[in-house]
Scaffold this active site. Sequence first.
Site, PDB file in Angstrom:
ATOM      1  N   ASP A 133      24.170 -68.309  30.786  1.00 34.22           N
ATOM      2  CA  ASP A 133      24.220 -66.847  30.820  1.00 34.22           C
ATOM      3  C   ASP A 133      23.118 -66.275  29.934  1.00 34.22           C
ATOM      4  O   ASP A 133      22.817 -66.826  28.878  1.00 34.22           O
ATOM      5  CB  ASP A 133      25.572 -66.336  30.315  1.00 34.22           C
ATOM      6  CG  ASP A 133      26.713 -66.635  31.271  1.00 34.22           C
ATOM      7  OD1 ASP A 133      26.441 -66.924  32.449  1.00 34.22           O
ATOM      8  OD2 ASP A 133      27.877 -66.571  30.835  1.00 34.22           O
ATOM      9  N   MET A 134      22.530 -65.164  30.381  1.00 33.94           N
ATOM     10  CA  MET A 134      21.556 -64.481  29.536  1.00 33.94           C
ATOM     11  C   MET A 134      22.298 -63.517  28.610  1.00 33.94           C
ATOM     12  O   MET A 134      23.203 -62.805  29.048  1.00 33.94           O
ATOM     13  CB  MET A 134      20.539 -63.731  30.388  1.00 33.94           C
ATOM     14  CG  MET A 134      19.389 -63.141  29.588  1.00 33.94           C
ATOM     15  SD  MET A 134      18.436 -64.367  28.655  1.00 33.94           S
ATOM     16  CE  MET A 134      17.546 -65.214  29.972  1.00 33.94           C
ATOM     17  N   ARG A 182      20.646 -66.504  38.560  1.00 31.40           N
ATOM     18  CA  ARG A 182      21.586 -65.406  38.772  1.00 31.40           C
ATOM     19  C   ARG A 182      20.852 -64.123  38.371  1.00 31.40           C
ATOM     20  O   ARG A 182      20.381 -63.997  37.234  1.00 31.40           O
ATOM     21  CB  ARG A 182      22.841 -65.572  37.922  1.00 31.40           C
ATOM     22  CG  ARG A 182      23.774 -64.352  37.999  1.00 31.40           C
ATOM     23  CD  ARG A 182      24.813 -64.377  36.890  1.00 31.40           C
ATOM     24  NE  ARG A 182      25.811 -65.417  37.088  1.00 31.40           N
ATOM     25  CZ  ARG A 182      26.352 -66.124  36.111  1.00 31.40           C
ATOM     26  NH1 ARG A 182      25.951 -65.940  34.862  1.00 31.40           N
ATOM     27  NH2 ARG A 182      27.268 -67.034  36.365  1.00 31.40           N
ATOM     28  N   LYS A 185      22.012 -56.772  36.745  1.00 33.80           N
ATOM     29  CA  LYS A 185      21.397 -55.540  36.246  1.00 33.80           C
ATOM     30  C   LYS A 185      21.254 -55.563  34.728  1.00 33.80           C
ATOM     31  O   LYS A 185      20.276 -55.076  34.180  1.00 33.80           O
ATOM     32  CB  LYS A 185      22.222 -54.324  36.688  1.00 33.80           C
ATOM     33  CG  LYS A 185      22.191 -54.081  38.181  1.00 33.80           C
ATOM     34  CD  LYS A 185      22.901 -52.777  38.545  1.00 33.80           C
ATOM     35  CE  LYS A 185      22.924 -52.567  40.048  1.00 33.80           C
ATOM     36  NZ  LYS A 185      23.560 -51.274  40.418  1.00 33.80           N
ATOM     37  N   HIS A 225      28.524 -55.683  41.805  1.00 31.40           N
ATOM     38  CA  HIS A 225      29.649 -55.089  42.522  1.00 31.40           C
ATOM     39  C   HIS A 225      29.197 -53.866  43.308  1.00 31.40           C
ATOM     40  O   HIS A 225      30.019 -53.174  43.909  1.00 31.40           O
ATOM     41  CB  HIS A 225      30.756 -54.685  41.534  1.00 31.40           C
ATOM     42  CG  HIS A 225      31.317 -55.822  40.759  1.00 31.40           C
ATOM     43  ND1 HIS A 225      31.098 -55.998  39.424  1.00 31.40           N
ATOM     44  CD2 HIS A 225      32.081 -56.882  41.146  1.00 31.40           C
ATOM     45  CE1 HIS A 225      31.705 -57.100  39.006  1.00 31.40           C
ATOM     46  NE2 HIS A 225      32.303 -57.656  40.031  1.00 31.40           N
TER      47      HIS A 225
END
Length: 305
Positions: A133-134, A182, A185, A225
């Site tokens: 994950d960033m 991945r 935003k 989403h």
Amino acid sequence: MMHVILRNFFLFLSKNQILNRGARKWGLKLGASQVVAGETISKAMNAVRGLNEKGLVCTVDHLGEFVKTEEEAAVSTEYCIRTLNAIAKTGVNCNLSLKLTQLGLDVEPQLCYENMKAILSTAKKHDIFVRIDMEDYSHCQQTIDILEKLRREYDGLVGTAIQAYLYRAIDDVKKLKGVNLRLVKGAYRELPEVAFQKKDEIDDNYLKIIKQHLRSGSYTAVATHDHQIIEKVKDFCREEKIAKTQFEFQMLYGFRTDLQEQIAKEGYTMRIYVPYGKDWYGYFMRRLAERPQNVSFALRGFFSK
């Protein structure tokens, strides 16, 4: 204006270690149980199995923040390894997601790198993909540097996330051609010096990096989403004749469940990000920051106990 105020408020709360410790005493009673699969590996696997039965694939993340010692990093590393073993044992369709700060990045980058190698050694044995994950901007370059080192031995088995609100996102995507990314935003509060602040600018850059990565032939995970973004990606892939096997959509556990199932029924890969663990507070606050209307989750959860 109120949206911005609430977003900044919840992001501020997400970094409060005192509140984090206090939240653990409440368990998941503050509404977090709707977006966190539970506190144990077994509960996470049960949640994943249920999602698999609906045609959804998953990635699980053992939540953990504020890791400041080598011992804490070792505990997080062991949890990741145990999670990989549980995925293999149960046979669920699932990847692993993790944060480098959990593994000691703020303690010593080399320690973090060695912990990642231990995790990827287990992942390689089970053929399970691992996503880094960033985190916030201050960890961005460190994350990419460690990823590049890991790819020398584990290429194809490890990837990361790129956040569209950062000015550097397009350059990072170009440099990481061929890596399973991945694309998101962005969920942290960043300064105007390094990140777009307006929604329309972030959305434009998001579509730009998605198209860039897809056009390069790289596997792309579109994590959003936003149904308008999703439809634009579908249209782009049809126009460019990009196969459904080259990309997937991703959403968070507990959000827009009807849309998740609809996308899967259309023949797209729909992956659900399933967080679990006792250290859920920071994650929950960032979800409230992204969509302050989700405060109703917390209120319903609190008053129903």
